[in-house]
Design an enzyme around this catalytic site. Structure first.
Site, short mmCIF file in Angstrom:
data_model
loop_
_atom_site.label_atom_id
_atom_site.label_comp_id
_atom_site.label_asym_id
_atom_site.label_seq_id
_atom_site.Cartn_x
_atom_site.Cartn_y
_atom_site.Cartn_z
N LYS A 128 7.35 34.54 32.84
CA LYS A 128 8.68 34.91 32.18
C LYS A 128 8.27 34.39 30.89
CE LYS A 128 11.73 33.57 35.29
NZ LYS A 128 10.87 33.42 36.54
N TYR A 159 12.07 28.52 30.64
CA TYR A 159 10.75 27.84 30.39
C TYR A 159 10.71 27.16 29.04
CZ TYR A 159 9.15 30.40 34.64
OH TYR A 159 9.34 30.79 35.86
#
Length: 371
Positions: A128, A159
């Site tokens: 991602k 993230y």
């Protein structure tokens, strides 16, 4: 004497220069395989932290909630951790909350470990990074193969939140770091929320035992396009390699098995393992979360008939996450040149990652043995 990173003067703590590893998320697919690998190296102490620890040979379990900072500090204060590996996450209702909660978990860990012994921190994120969060996946142009120097996508992404926390703390506190970005991870772990291999094994078993068509559940792009996966054992080796290779420090690395495939081919390999006929692809996605919503009674019957471990099928097989991976409207695969140029040359045939896992699931009586 001046203490160097990784050394302690406390006689009750670890010996000077002793390596002390802490795997955070040690019951998950990444953490379990990493903890197992580190323990096998016989290179210092290995602790495994999770909310519900499981027994791993050579790993000392720690039960902890990363959101309880007071308890976390108390549990970790005398361990003398030199290498911390953060491999966990908690799914939230939206990406804003994902950023808040998962960022706080990493912050709390770093606060609890702050001190002179901490040398290195590893963060495991994923694909991602290159195509956006769960909410934004498919909303941006995707360029393959993914390379580590690609720019971040717009919008929230936990993230990115975690990377920024890691980098800021490394600069402040003086430890080195690595980030590893696997995509779909295949390996042995039970009850975690990101586990395609176990999910497909359960799906194939139900199809076989109930005469249900074994249909690839994903998008046409995934069925026909190029893909890769990451064996959890390969990921563990890369994490250990990077943490112990000075030339690899302070860098992010992609990781995959080293081969590519199309799901139109891989689906047949999985069908052959289970002695199933792979159903013709219908040309559109048929999500497992919908297909398997009423799978409980069928699975319970299979468990009873074959004497399997009693586990809730929806906890064992996270249908939603496999659907997320297999429904992407774009090809998704990595470039591994960066770590290969630095000497990381491990390889695993991807079909073998699946069959090794299926063999393990049979041996542990999670799915039936082959007749």
């Amino acid at each position: 004497m001046t203490l160097q990173p990784g050394m302690r003067k406390d006689p009750k703590g670890p010996k000077m220069n002793e390596k002390v590893s802490l795997v955070v998320g040690a019951s998950g697919i990444s953490g379990l395989n990493l903890a197992t690998h580190l323990a096998a190296q016989n290179d210092g102490k290995v602790y495994g932290l999770s909310r519900n620890p499981i027994a791993v040979e050579g790993v000392k379990p720690i039960a902890a909630d990363l959101l309880d900072i007071s308890a976390l500090k108390q549990l970790l204060k005398d361990l003398g951790v030199t290498h911390a590996y953060f491999t966990t996450w908690l799914r939230q209702e939206n990406e804003e909350k994902n950023c808040e909660v998962n960022g706080q978990m990493l912050t709390n860990l770093l606060d609890a470990l702050q001190g002179p012994t901490l040398n290195h921190v590893t963060l495991v994120t994923g694909g991602k990074n290159y195509f956006g969060s769960f909410e934004d996946s498919g909303n941006f142009e995707v360029v393959t193969p993914y390379r580590e120097d690609q720019l971040r996508k717009p919008g929230l992404n936990f993230y990115y939140t975690q990377e920024d926390i890691l980098w800021d703390r490394a600069a402040r506190d003086g430890f080195t770091w690595n980030v590893h970005r696997p995509q779909t991870i295949i390996g042995y772990a039970l009850g975690n929320s990101m586990n395609m291999g176990v999910t497909l094994a359960v799906y194939a078993t139900i199809c076989k035992e109930t005469n249900r068509p074994f249909i690839f559940p994903g998008s046409p792009v995934q069925y026909n396009g190029v893909a890769d996966i990451t064996d959890a054992r390969i990921l563990a080796k890369q994490i250990h390699w990077a943490a112990t290779t000075p030339a690899a420090h302070n860098q992010a690395f992609n990781i995959d098995n080293g081969d590519i495939f199309r799901w139109s081919w891989m689906w047949q390999q999985i069908a052959d393992y289970f002695r199933l006929v792979a159903a013709p692809y219908p040309g559109h996605a048929t999500p497992l979360e919908i297909q398997m919503k009423d799978a409980g009674p069928a699975w319970n019957k299979i468990v009873q008939e074959y004497g399997l471990q009693k586990r809730d099928v929806h906890a064992l097989a996270p249908w939603w996450h496999t659907d997320s991976d297999l429904s992407r409207p774009f090809e998704s695969f990595d470039d591994m040149s960066k770590s290969r140029a630095l000497g990381f040359l491990e390889y695993k045939k991807s079909s073998t990652s699946f069959t090794d896992l299926f063999d393990k699931l049979r041996a542990e009586k999670i799915i039936p043995s082959q007749e």
